[in-house]
Design a protein around this motif. Structure first.
Motif, short mmCIF file in Angstrom:
data_model
loop_
_atom_site.label_atom_id
_atom_site.label_comp_id
_atom_site.label_asym_id
_atom_site.label_seq_id
_atom_site.Cartn_x
_atom_site.Cartn_y
_atom_site.Cartn_z
N PRO A 16 0.60 -1.27 -0.09
CA PRO A 16 -0.13 -0.02 0.11
C PRO A 16 0.76 1.20 -0.01
O PRO A 16 0.43 2.37 -0.43
N LEU A 17 2.10 1.18 0.48
CA LEU A 17 2.74 2.30 0.47
C LEU A 17 4.03 2.32 -0.73
O LEU A 17 4.40 1.13 -1.20
N LYS A 18 4.38 3.71 -1.13
CA LYS A 18 5.57 3.63 -1.92
C LYS A 18 6.68 3.41 -1.15
O LYS A 18 6.74 4.07 0.32
N TRP A 19 7.71 2.92 -1.66
CA TRP A 19 8.94 2.67 -0.71
C TRP A 19 10.28 2.58 -1.46
O TRP A 19 10.38 2.05 -2.20
N ALA A 20 11.14 3.37 -1.00
CA ALA A 20 12.44 3.66 -1.68
C ALA A 20 13.12 2.16 -1.60
O ALA A 20 13.26 2.12 -0.46
N GLY A 21 13.67 1.85 -2.71
CA GLY A 21 14.40 0.35 -2.31
C GLY A 21 13.65 -0.61 -1.99
O GLY A 21 13.99 -1.63 -1.67
N GLY A 22 12.38 -0.69 -2.41
CA GLY A 22 11.41 -1.87 -2.28
C GLY A 22 12.18 -3.26 -2.83
O GLY A 22 12.73 -3.16 -4.00
N LYS A 23 11.63 -4.31 -2.40
CA LYS A 23 12.15 -5.42 -3.04
C LYS A 23 11.27 -6.40 -3.43
O LYS A 23 11.45 -7.62 -3.70
N ARG A 24 10.35 -5.78 -4.27
CA ARG A 24 9.46 -6.76 -4.94
C ARG A 24 10.09 -7.41 -6.12
O ARG A 24 9.74 -8.79 -6.45
N TRP A 25 11.24 -6.94 -6.65
CA TRP A 25 11.84 -7.60 -7.66
C TRP A 25 12.53 -8.88 -7.41
O TRP A 25 13.13 -9.84 -7.76
N LEU A 26 12.93 -8.83 -5.85
CA LEU A 26 13.84 -9.87 -5.46
C LEU A 26 12.79 -11.10 -4.58
O LEU A 26 13.37 -12.07 -4.37
N VAL A 27 11.76 -10.83 -4.88
CA VAL A 27 10.66 -11.82 -4.16
C VAL A 27 10.94 -13.28 -4.68
O VAL A 27 10.88 -14.18 -4.01
N PRO A 28 10.94 -13.33 -5.87
CA PRO A 28 11.35 -14.68 -6.37
C PRO A 28 12.21 -15.54 -5.94
O PRO A 28 12.51 -16.77 -5.84
N TYR A 29 13.55 -14.79 -5.88
CA TYR A 29 14.63 -15.34 -5.29
C TYR A 29 14.40 -15.66 -3.64
O TYR A 29 14.80 -16.88 -3.22
N LEU A 30 13.96 -14.92 -3.08
CA LEU A 30 13.70 -15.05 -1.60
C LEU A 30 12.44 -16.05 -1.49
O LEU A 30 12.81 -16.99 -0.77
N ARG A 31 11.57 -16.15 -2.10
CA ARG A 31 10.57 -17.30 -2.25
C ARG A 31 11.11 -18.67 -2.40
O ARG A 31 11.03 -19.56 -1.59
N HIS A 32 12.11 -18.81 -3.22
CA HIS A 32 12.87 -20.06 -3.62
C HIS A 32 13.41 -20.37 -2.44
O HIS A 32 13.58 -21.75 -2.13
N ILE A 33 14.20 -19.38 -1.55
CA ILE A 33 14.90 -19.59 -0.30
C ILE A 33 13.64 -20.06 1.00
O ILE A 33 14.07 -21.26 1.55
N TRP A 34 12.63 -19.52 0.93
CA TRP A 34 11.86 -19.76 1.76
C TRP A 34 11.07 -21.03 1.57
O TRP A 34 11.14 -22.06 2.43
N GLU A 35 10.63 -21.58 0.35
CA GLU A 35 9.75 -22.71 -0.03
C GLU A 35 11.04 -23.82 0.23
O GLU A 35 10.73 -25.04 0.50
N GLY A 36 12.22 -23.64 -0.22
CA GLY A 36 13.40 -24.50 0.00
C GLY A 36 13.49 -25.09 1.66
O GLY A 36 13.39 -26.24 1.98
N TYR A 37 13.38 -24.05 2.44
CA TYR A 37 13.39 -24.44 3.89
C TYR A 37 12.01 -25.07 4.50
O TYR A 37 12.28 -26.07 5.16
N VAL A 38 10.99 -24.71 3.93
CA VAL A 38 9.71 -25.36 4.09
C VAL A 38 9.78 -26.75 3.76
O VAL A 38 9.48 -27.60 4.50
N GLY A 39 10.07 -27.03 2.45
CA GLY A 39 10.32 -28.23 1.89
C GLY A 39 11.24 -29.28 2.60
O GLY A 39 10.84 -30.43 3.11
N ALA A 40 12.26 -28.72 3.42
CA ALA A 40 13.12 -29.51 3.97
C ALA A 40 12.90 -29.89 5.42
O ALA A 40 13.18 -30.89 5.89
N HIS A 41 12.21 -28.83 5.92
CA HIS A 41 11.67 -28.99 7.20
C HIS A 41 10.02 -29.61 7.69
O HIS A 41 9.74 -29.66 8.85
#
Length: 275
Positions: A16-41
């Motif tokens: 909802p907010l504009k944010w300098a340096g927002g990380k939407r572009w990095l989400v696919p990379y971060l989601r891969h790390i998140w889902e890898g951890y979830v799958g392993a545990h």
């Protein structure tokens, strides 16, 4: 436990907010790390962001449980009202107009002086100022007054009804304060996105300098659970993260920065992972 609800049950929620340096572009990379951890545990941990900023990562990953903190108390206040299903009343005018902007900025700072910074009016005004001010900046003077100038956008789409966020944020907790005061639990998945290691760090009146970068990196390294940190890949940030045992990856951020208009260059992002 699934990492997120099926897509049909998850309406898209934009930050909802504009944010300098927002990380939407990095989400696919971060989601891969998140889902890898979830799958392993075999289970989804609680997501913790010590500097949650514009909320882009949490709204994309959409965990069931999250602890989201920001040093800026006005960001935290807005998100707590967002969680309640904030509806901005029609009598609070929102328009892309410099006169209205500075009038609302003065009213917002008046509320801060009166100790009314946690109310719905302050949250609504913060949203308007964020959407209308220059480049999504959130900057305060030494007295704590919001001092971002008018943004001069060609067009702005404002929202008034934030009730769609209420269900998604039900299991999320929002806090405001220094990251070292966050009550971490063993196994929390911590993602930290501090202000870039650059000269300008005045995102809050307290600022965020090199000592804070070192303090944050050390705090992350001591956590007994998965940790991800992203930052500009300056030489000293890379040395710091390597020294603390982070596994590093380098990505090109989709924006350019420079203190001189004719010297802009691509930003290299470093992502450090532990645990």
């Amino acid at each position: 436990m699934p990492t997120r609800a099926p897509q049909a049950e998850r309406p898209a929620l934009r930050p909802p907010l504009k944010w300098a340096g927002g990380k939407r572009w990095l989400v696919p990379y971060l989601r891969h790390i998140w889902e890898g951890y979830v799958g392993a545990h075999g289970h989804a941990p609680r997501l913790v962001e010590p500097l949650c900023g514009g909320l882009a990562v949490a709204l994309e990953i959409r965990p069931r449980r999250a602890l989201l903190n920001d040093i800026n108390p006005h960001v935290g206040n807005f998100y707590r009202w967002l969680k309640r299903g904030l509806v901005i009343p029609e009598d609070l005018e929102m328009a892309n107009d410099s006169g209205l902007y500075y009038a609302h900025r003065a009213r917002f700072n008046e509320l801060l002086k009166e100790g009314k910074e946690t109310g719905a009016e302050a949250a609504a005004l913060f949203y308007y100022l964020n959407r209308t001010g220059y480049n999504g900046l959130c900057r305060f003077n030494n007295s704590g007054g919001f001092n971002v100038p008018f943004g001069r956008y060609a067009k702005i789409n404002y929202a008034r009804d934030f009730t769609p966020y209420r269900a998604a944020l039900r299991g999320w907790r929002f806090t405001s304060g220094d990251f070292e005061r966050i009550p971490l639990e063993r196994g929390d998945f911590v993602y930290a996105d501090p202000p870039y290691d650059v000269e300008f760090t005045k995102y809050a009146k307290e600022g965020f300098g090199w000592d804070d970068q070192v303090r944050l990196a050390g705090w992350l390294a001591r956590h007994k659970g998965p940790v991800v940190a992203s930052n500009q890949a300056t030489e000293r940030i890379v040395r710091l993260y390597r020294k603390l045992g982070f596994r590093l990856a380098f990505l090109e951020a989709p924006r350019m920065i420079s203190c001189k208009a004719d010297g802009r260059k691509r930003v290299m992002e470093v992502v450090g992972v532990r645990g």
